[in-house]
Design a protein around this motif. Structure first.
Motif: not given
Length: 572
Positions: A255-269
């Motif tokens: 779940l942490v990996s999904t929130a971090v995603d592939q880049t900061d632009a795609d991450a959960a903010h």
């Protein structure tokens, strides 16, 4: 023919060939048409090759995907072939599932790295992340399509059978047809999913999974706060405690990996999701450490086994992930980038350990066998409690340790060891009657006079069950008593004759099985604890030991039912 139709036919054809190949190899294994080890290599090669080929066709043209799938399949099949030499026969090797779990890791985890290596580079995290989830989503959607197709096939067969048309039913009676159709449908599904990559993307799945983070934070926090209040002993008395903790840690990592995603632009903010992700990162080391401690408690008590070594390896990875994530969060604003670098490093380490597991570097059977021998020589375990059934199941390493124990048993003062070794004969009698008689001689009985009921109940068991129960009897309890017991009583007063409950030590967990004699044959029934559900392992093993010394009393169950004959009962 346009390119879309051509690609669909190509993928369906690859899937059909894959299904037929696996069916043919299973037939080869079943009929022993090839030497065991050659059949093992070919089966593993075909499974890994076609899995990788179907997964990478899309990111790659089919020819380039085939070349890379071929290289991966050669490597993984050869490693499994090498690991197979730990056992004298394929059947003994196939009884364990750990090597095949490792093969699953090596067949899937390298795929994103292979795809990334042909593009921006094998360490490019956005490619690794996106391809990992894309492969998972594509495969899942395609398998759902396979399930739906078979549902339609079975419904169609049922409908046509009503008017006497059995063409579909006759066709699918052949296992080969089932394999071919399943493979073709899987390939077709993958082709269609790839065409709709903009619609069937992992983005939706990732965003849905992120919503679980706040829930996971609350659950983890409540658990960690409750552990000191309940006490470590009470919380971790169950064998499954360590596995639950490690599974929860794995869920947190995902779940942490999904929130971090592939880049900061795609991450959960969003503040709630991002804050929950950071909180999970900080709690993961504690959760993983408790899971590792739970595993270590079992190791300290009973020594190493391949299963415990595997669990310990999982625990060490969970702890490493937890430390990396917590350190990343403590470093401040760059924590997401640190998590991504940590994920790449851990994936590489996981593949390396998986390779070592299939080589002599990390031979779980050898490590476990020699540890059990060392524990006996040091006095940590008595001869009566030696788990010779487990040692005998660990292939050539276990046979080497048994041979050393037999030499030791011939020396003066080792009479208890000699008796223990004599009790665990690894050769199963070929005559079913002889096997049943051997089991009856091994299995304690309460009351001791109920031999007639015991004999006709055991005589109705199949050969596999007889052998499995004999192995359980050979797994002595820590107090040296046999690891099995049959208790005979009139448990169903309204039925003629007596019934029985069998308690078995299955090595790390306990099994309870009910036996009745009905319509001229032995039938099994599930056993429930009086308070509802089943007993945990420690409680069941305690009963197994106590009831061998003294027969348990027979008491009525305080239940009423609605109605008389065929009424309704509310189970506890």
């Amino acid at each position: 023919m346009d390119s879309v139709i051509r690609n669909r036919l190509l993928m369906a054809g690859i899937g059909a060939i894959a299904g037929f190949s696996l069916y043919a190899l299973f037939e080869v294994l079943d009929q022993a048409l090839l030497p065991d080890r050659a059949a093992l290599w070919l089966t593993c090669f075909a499974a890994v090759f076609f899995t990788a080929l179907l997964a990478m066709t899309g990111p790659f043209p089919v020819l380039r995907a085939g070349v890379r799938a071929l290289a991966l399949a050669l490597l993984v099949a050869t490693l499994l072939f090498w690991a197979g030499f730990r056992y004298d026969s394929l059947s003994s090797f196939a009884n364990g599932t750990l090597a095949f779990l490792v093969v699953l890791v090596l067949a899937t985890l390298p795929l994103p790295f292979i795809i990334a290596a042909d593009g921006p580079g094998w360490r490019d995290y956005p490619t690794l992340f996106s391809q990992s989830w894309t492969i998972l989503v594509r495969m899942s959607a395609a398998w759902v399509f396979v399930g739906v197709v078979w549902l339609v096939v079975f419904l169609s067969d049922a409908l046509l059978s009503m008017v006497g048309v059995t063409l579909i039913g006759d066709a699918i009676e052949n296992s080969g047809v089932i394999f071919v159709i399943s493979g073709a449908v899987l390939g077709l599904g993958l082709a269609v999913v790839a065409e709709l990559s903009d619609m069937v993307s992992p983005s939706l799945v990732l965003r849905l999974l992120r919503l679980l983070l706040p829930v996971v934070v609350v659950v983890m926090a409540v658990f960690l706060l409750a552990v000191p209040l309940r006490g470590m002993t009470e919380v971790f008395q169950s064998l499954s405690a360590g596995f639950i903790l490690l599974a929860m840690a794995a869920a947190g990592i995902t779940l942490v990996s999904t929130a971090v995603d592939q880049t900061d632009a795609d991450a959960a903010h969003h503040p709630v999701i991002a804050g929950a992700a950071r909180a999970v990162c900080l709690m993961l080391p504690l959760l993983a450490a408790l899971g590792a401690w739970s595993v270590w408690q079992r190791v300290a008590q009973y020594g190493w086994t391949p299963e415990r070594l595997f669990a310990a390896t999982v625990a060490m990875f969970a702890l490493a992930y937890g430390i990396l994530y917590a350190v990343a969060v403590l470093r401040g604003p760059v924590w997401r980038a640190q998590v991504r670098r940590g994920n790449t490093l851990m994936a590489i380490l996981l593949m390396a350990v998986a390779v070592m597991w299939l080589t002599p570097v990390l031979n779980a059977e050898r490590i476990s066998s020699h540890d059990q021998l060392a524990r006996f020589k040091s006095g940590a375990v008595k001869a009566e409690a030696l788990d010779m059934v487990a040692i005998d199941s660990w292939g050539r390493a276990g046979a080497q340790v048994r041979a050393e124990l037999e030499v030791l048993a011939a020396t003066p003062g080792q009479e208890a060891l000699a008796a223990r070794l004599a009790l665990t004969d690894t050769v199963t009698p070929a005559d079913p009657a002889v096997a049943v008689a051997a089991l009856a001689a091994q299995m304690p009985l309460q009351p001791p006079t109920a031999t007639a009921t015991r004999d006709f109940l055991l005589a109705g068991l199949d050969g596999y069950t007889v052998n499995d129960w004999a192995m359980a009897c050979g797994r002595n309890l820590p107090d040296g008593k046999p690891g099995c017991l049959m208790v005979v009583a009139d448990l169903w007063p309204r039925e003629p004759g007596e019934e029985a409950i069998v308690l078995l030590n299955q090595g790390g967990w306990a099994m309870m099985q009910g036996l009745i004699f009905r319509d001229g044959k032995t039938e099994t029934r599930q056993v429930w604890a009086g308070a509802g559900g089943t007993l945990d392992t420690q409680a069941a093993l305690a009963l197994l030991s106590a009831w061998q010394s003294e027969a348990p009393p027979l008491a009525p169950v305080p239940l009423n039912q609605l109605g008389v004959e065929g009424g309704l009962i509310l189970l506890p």
